[in-house]
Design an enzyme around this catalytic site. Structure first.
Site, PDB file in Angstrom:
ATOM      1  CB  SER A 155      -0.965   0.001   1.189  1.00  0.00           C
ATOM      2  OG  SER A 155      -0.279  -0.232   2.401  1.00  0.00           O
ATOM      3  CG  HIS A 203      -1.227   3.985   3.990  1.00  0.00           C
ATOM      4  ND1 HIS A 203      -2.562   3.749   4.266  1.00  0.00           N
ATOM      5  CD2 HIS A 203      -0.699   2.771   3.695  1.00  0.00           C
ATOM      6  CE1 HIS A 203      -2.812   2.458   4.153  1.00  0.00           C
ATOM      7  NE2 HIS A 203      -1.696   1.845   3.807  1.00  0.00           N
TER       8      HIS A 203
END
Length: 286
Positions: A188, A236
């Site tokens: 991610s 992230h």
């Protein structure tokens, strides 16, 4: 008998959408070479389909000079395949729909501060290819396929991979900064970096590669990042910063176009610097 120096002939370029066609035309907005089939007459000069806002720019990503004739996103497919194959190994070792317990692959390859501090810096790469369950990998691979294919077709495989791995490593550095004692896995961070790079591209040139704003997708995923427990905020956010930095460098430090134009020695040196810098930061904060 003397000789005279003739005027040099203009440089022959190749259309960035049709590399087999020679042209002397360039887009007056982004400076990419275009053939007569691709050009759109503007008030001043001619424009490529993307800068002209033509219908084709929303339905088909352009192919940069030197890309495969089929436009197949080979690098994206390869990355998805590696992630899926490794997850199959994880499943064989005990990883099911949710949770990473019991997998030797995760134990030895996840992003884990104490291990990185002991010299296992390569975990910052391998952790980005492992996942914590079926839903985790399904979501990441779906976004990787959508975002990666669009960016790779537009910018080419080399620039796509540069953005991907810079984002992956800075995502790992972010995870080590905020949660060094947790075993962090997942692609991610790199995926968030792709979103950030596409968003920067949209802001620079007004191109909607996905048919809509990538910014909205980025905001939605950021909301999920902060709203749900167990999600790597550092991973992230670090991936976003890495993707933005790499895209900025590859677009001539903000002066040019991400897909077209020479990156130059200084540009690739900056990309290497971003890669090495992420590892250094990760080791220092682990």
């Amino acid at each position: 008998m003397g000789t005279t120096q003739g005027a040099s002939a203009p440089e022959t370029l190749h259309c960035y959408r049709h590399p087999d066609r020679e042209t002397l035309l360039s887009c007056s907005s982004c400076d990419r070479p275009i053939c007569t089939s691709c050009m759109t007459q503007a008030a001043v000069g001619v424009r490529c389909p993307e800068c002209a806002g033509g219908r084709r720019s929303r339905t088909r990503a352009p192919r940069p000079m030197g890309a495969a004739a089929t436009g197949t996103p080979v690098a994206t497919i390869t990355l998805v395949a590696i992630n899926v194959l490794l997850f199959l190994v994880e499943m064989a070792q005990g990883v099911l729909v949710r949770g990473v317990g019991g997998s030797q692959l995760v134990d030895e390859g996840s992003i884990y501060g104490p291990a990185v501090a002991d010299g296992e810096w390569w975990r910052m790469i391998t952790g980005g290819f492992l996942h914590a369950g079926l839903i985790h990998i399904a979501f990441n691979m779906y976004l990787l396929w959508i975002l990666g294919a669009a960016l790779e077709r537009f910018a080419g495989s080399l620039r796509f991979l540069a953005i991907y791995f810079v984002a992956l490593l800075w995502g790992s550095a972010g995870a080590l900064l905020l949660s060094p004692d947790s075993h962090t896995v997942g692609a991610s961070g790199a995926v968030f970096g792709l979103m950030a790079a596409l968003f920067l591209l949209e802001r620079q040139k007004g191109i909607a590669l996905l048919g809509g704003s990538v910014g909205a997708l980025l905001v939605i995923n950021l909301v999920f990042t902060f709203a749900f427990p167990g999600v790597s905020i550092g991973g992230h956010v670090g991936g976003i910063l890495g993707g933005l930095a790499a895209a900025f460098v590859l677009s001539g430090f903000g002066r040019g176009h991400l897909a077209y134009g020479r990156v130059g020695v200084e540009g690739w040196a900056a990309i290497v610097g971003l890669l090495v810098g992420a590892v250094v930061v990760g080791v220092l904060v682990a």
